[in-house]
Scaffold this motif. Structure first.
Motif, PDB file in Angstrom:
ATOM      1  N   GLU A  58       0.830  -1.210   0.000  1.00  7.20           N
ATOM      2  CA  GLU A  58       0.000   0.000   0.000  1.00  7.20           C
ATOM      3  C   GLU A  58       0.863   1.259   0.000  1.00  7.20           C
ATOM      4  O   GLU A  58       0.562   2.232  -0.704  1.00  7.20           O
ATOM      5  N   TYR A  59       1.918   1.219   0.779  1.00  9.31           N
ATOM      6  CA  TYR A  59       2.864   2.346   0.853  1.00  9.31           C
ATOM      7  C   TYR A  59       3.467   2.638  -0.516  1.00  9.31           C
ATOM      8  O   TYR A  59       3.513   3.796  -0.964  1.00  9.31           O
TER       9      TYR A  59
ATOM     10  N   VAL B 180       4.744  15.057 -11.448  1.00 12.04           N
ATOM     11  CA  VAL B 180       5.403  15.546 -12.663  1.00 12.04           C
ATOM     12  C   VAL B 180       5.003  16.992 -12.931  1.00 12.04           C
ATOM     13  O   VAL B 180       5.827  17.818 -13.333  1.00 12.04           O
ATOM     14  N   ILE B 181       3.747  17.326 -12.664  1.00 15.35           N
ATOM     15  CA  ILE B 181       3.251  18.674 -12.925  1.00 15.35           C
ATOM     16  C   ILE B 181       3.886  19.689 -11.987  1.00 15.35           C
ATOM     17  O   ILE B 181       4.052  20.869 -12.344  1.00 15.35           O
TER      18      ILE B 181
ATOM     19  N   TYR C 167      -2.402  11.940   1.514  1.00 15.80           N
ATOM     20  CA  TYR C 167      -2.275  13.392   1.635  1.00 15.80           C
ATOM     21  C   TYR C 167      -0.965  13.781   2.329  1.00 15.80           C
ATOM     22  O   TYR C 167      -0.277  14.720   1.904  1.00 15.80           O
ATOM     23  N   PHE C 168      -0.617  13.079   3.391  1.00 22.63           N
ATOM     24  CA  PHE C 168       0.619  13.391   4.126  1.00 22.63           C
ATOM     25  C   PHE C 168       1.851  13.192   3.243  1.00 22.63           C
ATOM     26  O   PHE C 168       2.763  14.037   3.223  1.00 22.63           O
ATOM     27  N   LEU C 169       1.889  12.073   2.522  1.00 24.30           N
ATOM     28  CA  LEU C 169       3.034  11.797   1.653  1.00 24.30           C
ATOM     29  C   LEU C 169       3.105  12.795   0.498  1.00 24.30           C
ATOM     30  O   LEU C 169       4.201  13.177   0.067  1.00 24.30           O
TER      31      LEU C 169
ATOM     32  N   SER D 196       3.811   5.575  -5.784  1.00 22.57           N
ATOM     33  CA  SER D 196       3.781   5.513  -7.246  1.00 22.57           C
ATOM     34  C   SER D 196       2.791   6.516  -7.824  1.00 22.57           C
ATOM     35  O   SER D 196       3.088   7.203  -8.811  1.00 22.57           O
ATOM     36  N   ILE D 197       1.625   6.620  -7.209  1.00 19.61           N
ATOM     37  CA  ILE D 197       0.612   7.585  -7.656  1.00 19.61           C
ATOM     38  C   ILE D 197       1.138   9.007  -7.489  1.00 19.61           C
ATOM     39  O   ILE D 197       0.987   9.856  -8.385  1.00 19.61           O
ATOM     40  N   ILE D 198       1.776   9.274  -6.359  1.00 23.14           N
ATOM     41  CA  ILE D 198       2.301  10.612  -6.078  1.00 23.14           C
ATOM     42  C   ILE D 198       3.381  10.998  -7.080  1.00 23.14           C
ATOM     43  O   ILE D 198       3.410  12.138  -7.569  1.00 23.14           O
TER      44      ILE D 198
END
Length: 218
Positions: A43-44, A56-57, A116-118, A49-51
């Motif tokens: 999960e971590y 990139v933006i 959100y924290f990450l 990976s999503i972040i």
């Protein structure tokens, strides 16, 4: 005239900073993986990976642009002020995307706040990296290495403490965010002390050039 001694010294500091940084990050990864188990570590990594994809933006190639451009600018202070402004705007856009993604796509409520924290850590750390690039542009490699190692030690201390004490992704990500804030403050103070005072001094012509020049690095 090229100062070979200065170049050699700078390379040594860069190498030293990178080695210490990579070793501490590796230790963090191993400790987290052992503490939260296979499912928690999966999960971590999914959240990270999503972040990374969304982040990139927020960079837009600015980290690569800053070293090349600042060393060539006579009015580098004004250029950096506008560069930081662009970075902050892009970071805000990134955080908006994070909130939207978390709201619509993350179905597990236990993962929303860690996400959100990450993401908050990612933003602050990214801005800190940009700020430290200004030190590199001024060939202050020793200072860059010192602040990089010091920042990683803060990250290591807080995240390992949270990992061993709580063994929970919520608290691990929370301490990531706290360490990101501390690293940001330290790097911001370094720029004010060793380079110049940061203030609002916007020039929309410079902002436009920054956006265009950063496109090849995007």
């Amino acid at each position: 005239m090229i100062n070979k001694h200065a170049i050699s010294r700078n390379i040594k500091w860069i190498f030293f900073g990178e080695i210490i940084n990579k070793l501490l990050i590796l230790l963090i990864t191993v400790i987290i993986g052992r503490a939260i188990g296979v499912e928690g570590y999966g999960e971590y990594n999914l959240l990270l990976s999503i972040i990374v994809i969304l982040a990139v933006i927020s960079d837009f190639g600015l980290s690569y642009l800053v070293i090349r451009e600042i060393s060539q600018k006579k009015r580098f202070e004004q250029y950096v002020h506008n560069l930081l402004f662009v970075k902050i705007i892009l970071s805000i856009i990134f955080l908006i995307l994070v909130i939207l993604y978390g709201h619509f796509f993350i179905k597990n409520p236990m993962l929303i706040f860690p996400f959100y924290f990450l993401s908050f850590f990612n933003v602050l750390f990214s801005i800190s990296e940009l700020v430290r690039s200004i030190l590199k542009a001024h060939e202050k490699m020793k200072l860059d290495a010192i602040f990089k190692i010091f920042g990683t030690l803060i990250l290591f201390s807080l995240v390992v403490f949270a990992t061993l004490k709580y063994k929970n992704l919520y608290f691990i990500s929370l301490f990531y965010a706290i360490s990101g804030l501390l690293i940001f403050i330290i790097n911001f103070c370094a720029i004010k002390k060793y380079i110049f005072s940061v203030r609002i001094n916007l020039d929309y012509g410079i902002i436009k050039k920054i956006m265009l020049n950063s496109l090849p690095f995007f």
